[in-house]
Design a protein around this motif. Structure first.
Motif, PDB file in Angstrom:
ATOM      1  N   PHE A  83       3.710  13.399 -16.116  1.00 48.53           N
ATOM      2  CA  PHE A  83       4.514  14.041 -15.081  1.00 48.53           C
ATOM      3  C   PHE A  83       5.082  15.389 -15.516  1.00 48.53           C
ATOM      4  CE2 PHE A  83       4.793   9.455 -14.505  1.00 48.53           C
ATOM      5  CZ  PHE A  83       4.237   9.343 -13.246  1.00 48.53           C
ATOM      6  N   VAL A  84       5.446  15.502 -16.786  1.00 52.10           N
ATOM      7  CA  VAL A  84       6.027  16.732 -17.316  1.00 52.10           C
ATOM      8  C   VAL A  84       5.416  17.006 -18.682  1.00 52.10           C
ATOM      9  CG1 VAL A  84       8.228  16.482 -16.085  1.00 52.10           C
ATOM     10  CG2 VAL A  84       7.985  15.498 -18.354  1.00 52.10           C
ATOM     11  N   PRO A  85       5.438  18.272 -19.107  1.00 52.60           N
ATOM     12  CA  PRO A  85       4.964  18.567 -20.463  1.00 52.60           C
ATOM     13  C   PRO A  85       5.862  17.862 -21.483  1.00 52.60           C
ATOM     14  CG  PRO A  85       5.411  20.602 -19.224  1.00 52.60           C
ATOM     15  CD  PRO A  85       5.902  19.463 -18.407  1.00 52.60           C
ATOM     16  N   ASP A  86       5.331  17.466 -22.573  1.00 59.77           N
ATOM     17  CA  ASP A  86       6.102  16.795 -23.638  1.00 59.77           C
ATOM     18  C   ASP A  86       6.883  15.585 -23.102  1.00 59.77           C
ATOM     19  OD1 ASP A  86       5.220  18.739 -25.481  1.00 59.77           O
ATOM     20  OD2 ASP A  86       6.819  20.089 -24.837  1.00 59.77           O
ATOM     21  N   GLN A  87       6.195  14.760 -22.341  1.00 58.20           N
ATOM     22  CA  GLN A  87       6.814  13.574 -21.747  1.00 58.20           C
ATOM     23  C   GLN A  87       7.277  12.608 -22.845  1.00 58.20           C
ATOM     24  OE1 GLN A  87       4.908  12.145 -18.193  1.00 58.20           O
ATOM     25  NE2 GLN A  87       4.939  10.064 -18.985  1.00 58.20           N
ATOM     26  N   LYS A  88       8.509  12.150 -22.726  1.00 58.41           N
ATOM     27  CA  LYS A  88       9.105  11.244 -23.719  1.00 58.41           C
ATOM     28  C   LYS A  88       9.166   9.809 -23.180  1.00 58.41           C
ATOM     29  CE  LYS A  88      10.642  14.598 -26.555  1.00 58.41           C
ATOM     30  NZ  LYS A  88       9.665  15.607 -26.406  1.00 58.41           N
ATOM     31  N   GLU A  89       9.264   8.869 -24.086  1.00 55.70           N
ATOM     32  CA  GLU A  89       9.344   7.456 -23.722  1.00 55.70           C
ATOM     33  C   GLU A  89      10.593   7.165 -22.886  1.00 55.70           C
ATOM     34  OE1 GLU A  89       9.539   3.173 -26.013  1.00 55.70           O
ATOM     35  OE2 GLU A  89       8.492   4.821 -26.988  1.00 55.70           O
ATOM     36  N   GLU A  90      11.688   7.883 -23.148  1.00 53.70           N
ATOM     37  CA  GLU A  90      12.917   7.676 -22.375  1.00 53.70           C
ATOM     38  C   GLU A  90      12.696   7.990 -20.893  1.00 53.70           C
ATOM     39  OE1 GLU A  90      12.859   9.677 -25.183  1.00 53.70           O
ATOM     40  OE2 GLU A  90      13.654   8.133 -26.529  1.00 53.70           O
ATOM     41  N   LEU A  91      11.940   9.048 -20.622  1.00 55.11           N
ATOM     42  CA  LEU A  91      11.624   9.403 -19.239  1.00 55.11           C
ATOM     43  C   LEU A  91      10.769   8.311 -18.603  1.00 55.11           C
ATOM     44  CD1 LEU A  91      11.550  11.313 -16.790  1.00 55.11           C
ATOM     45  CD2 LEU A  91       9.570  12.430 -17.858  1.00 55.11           C
ATOM     46  N   GLU A  92       9.785   7.817 -19.324  1.00 55.54           N
ATOM     47  CA  GLU A  92       8.911   6.760 -18.794  1.00 55.54           C
ATOM     48  C   GLU A  92       9.716   5.504 -18.465  1.00 55.54           C
ATOM     49  OE1 GLU A  92       5.908   6.365 -21.791  1.00 55.54           O
ATOM     50  OE2 GLU A  92       5.109   8.380 -21.381  1.00 55.54           O
ATOM     51  N   GLU A  93      10.685   5.160 -19.322  1.00 58.15           N
ATOM     52  CA  GLU A  93      11.531   3.997 -19.050  1.00 58.15           C
ATOM     53  C   GLU A  93      12.395   4.221 -17.812  1.00 58.15           C
ATOM     54  OE1 GLU A  93      13.579   3.570 -22.770  1.00 58.15           O
ATOM     55  OE2 GLU A  93      11.828   2.678 -23.770  1.00 58.15           O
ATOM     56  N   ALA A  94      12.902   5.432 -17.653  1.00 59.47           N
ATOM     57  CA  ALA A  94      13.707   5.750 -16.470  1.00 59.47           C
ATOM     58  C   ALA A  94      12.856   5.676 -15.203  1.00 59.47           C
ATOM     59  CB  ALA A  94      14.333   7.134 -16.611  1.00 59.47           C
ATOM     60  N   ILE A  95      11.623   6.153 -15.277  1.00 51.76           N
ATOM     61  CA  ILE A  95      10.716   6.079 -14.123  1.00 51.76           C
ATOM     62  C   ILE A  95      10.469   4.620 -13.757  1.00 51.76           C
ATOM     63  CG2 ILE A  95       8.344   6.512 -13.357  1.00 51.76           C
ATOM     64  CD1 ILE A  95       8.457   9.118 -15.034  1.00 51.76           C
ATOM     65  N   GLU A  96      10.236   3.776 -14.751  1.00 52.69           N
ATOM     66  CA  GLU A  96      10.024   2.347 -14.483  1.00 52.69           C
ATOM     67  C   GLU A  96      11.248   1.728 -13.822  1.00 52.69           C
ATOM     68  OE1 GLU A  96       8.520  -0.051 -17.718  1.00 52.69           O
ATOM     69  OE2 GLU A  96       7.071   1.496 -18.288  1.00 52.69           O
ATOM     70  N   ARG A  97      12.446   2.045 -14.325  1.00 54.14           N
ATOM     71  CA  ARG A  97      13.677   1.492 -13.732  1.00 54.14           C
ATOM     72  C   ARG A  97      13.809   1.903 -12.273  1.00 54.14           C
ATOM     73  NH1 ARG A  97      15.931   3.057 -18.495  1.00 54.14           N
ATOM     74  NH2 ARG A  97      16.911   4.901 -17.578  1.00 54.14           N
ATOM     75  N   ILE A  98      13.557   3.171 -11.988  1.00 48.67           N
ATOM     76  CA  ILE A  98      13.698   3.652 -10.607  1.00 48.67           C
ATOM     77  C   ILE A  98      12.601   3.069  -9.726  1.00 48.67           C
ATOM     78  CG2 ILE A  98      13.652   5.706  -9.135  1.00 48.67           C
ATOM     79  CD1 ILE A  98      14.870   7.239 -11.554  1.00 48.67           C
ATOM     80  N   HIS A  99      11.388   2.991 -10.246  1.00 49.38           N
ATOM     81  CA  HIS A  99      10.271   2.433  -9.458  1.00 49.38           C
ATOM     82  C   HIS A  99      10.594   1.003  -9.018  1.00 49.38           C
ATOM     83  CE1 HIS A  99       5.946   0.799  -9.265  1.00 49.38           C
ATOM     84  NE2 HIS A  99       6.216   1.384  -8.117  1.00 49.38           N
ATOM     85  N   LYS A 100      11.251   0.245  -9.846  1.00 48.06           N
ATOM     86  CA  LYS A 100      11.609  -1.145  -9.491  1.00 48.06           C
ATOM     87  C   LYS A 100      12.544  -1.206  -8.291  1.00 48.06           C
ATOM     88  CE  LYS A 100      11.103  -2.964 -14.152  1.00 48.06           C
ATOM     89  NZ  LYS A 100      11.768  -3.507 -15.343  1.00 48.06           N
ATOM     90  N   THR A 101      13.306  -0.136  -8.053  1.00 48.22           N
ATOM     91  CA  THR A 101      14.282  -0.151  -6.960  1.00 48.22           C
ATOM     92  C   THR A 101      13.706   0.365  -5.648  1.00 48.22           C
ATOM     93  OG1 THR A 101      15.110   2.103  -7.360  1.00 48.22           O
ATOM     94  CG2 THR A 101      16.128   0.303  -8.627  1.00 48.22           C
ATOM     95  N   LEU A 102      12.513   0.980  -5.689  1.00 47.45           N
ATOM     96  CA  LEU A 102      11.929   1.576  -4.478  1.00 47.45           C
ATOM     97  C   LEU A 102      11.197   0.527  -3.660  1.00 47.45           C
ATOM     98  CD1 LEU A 102      10.446   4.842  -6.016  1.00 47.45           C
ATOM     99  CD2 LEU A 102      12.634   4.551  -4.853  1.00 47.45           C
ATOM    100  N   THR A 103      11.368   0.598  -2.363  1.00 51.30           N
ATOM    101  CA  THR A 103      10.616  -0.304  -1.475  1.00 51.30           C
ATOM    102  C   THR A 103      10.130   0.445  -0.266  1.00 51.30           C
ATOM    103  OG1 THR A 103      12.658  -0.974  -0.384  1.00 51.30           O
ATOM    104  CG2 THR A 103      11.830  -2.383  -2.146  1.00 51.30           C
TER     105      THR A 103
END
Length: 117
Positions: free
Chosen positions: A97-117
């Motif tokens: 999604f972004v240059p130099d993507q970090k694991e923290e960002l990936e975890e945040a994306i997963e958390r937010i994805h779980k809340t989307l419906t």
């Protein structure tokens, strides 16, 4: 540049300096404040792809929280709503999604994805 719909791609010699296969990009000059107000579905989709590409290539810098939100929407568009049976921990790491993507960002994306419906 705008293409003239009355011309073939080959007739746009002033814009295209290579032969087939042609690669065209939907470029935007200004970001829409509310993309939902774009009338055509294909325009909204192309807008989404452009924003995604701009963020990935660093042309659209955004804070981590915004990148996480945009990433979650992109994952939802690609994979659908979160399904714990299909989406095991780390599934976001397959996407960029972004240059130099970090694991923290990936975890945040997963958390937010779980809340989307």
């Amino acid at each position: 540049y705008w293409l003239d719909p009355a011309k073939t791609l080959a007739e746009h010699k002033e814009l295209i300096n290579t032969g087939p296969p042609y690669t065209l990009y939907f470029g935007i000059k200004f970001y829409a404040e509310d993309p939902c107000k774009l009338k055509e579905e294909i325009t909204r989709y192309q807008f989404f792809l452009q924003v995604k590409q701009d963020a990935l290539q660093g042309r659209l810098p955004c804070p981590v929280n915004i990148a996480a939100q945009l990433g979650a929407y992109a994952i939802q568009a690609e994979l659908g709503d979160h399904d714990p049976c299909k989406h095991t921990a780390g599934y976001v790491s397959e996407y960029r999604f972004v240059p130099d993507q970090k694991e923290e960002l990936e975890e945040a994306i997963e958390r937010i994805h779980k809340t989307l419906t």
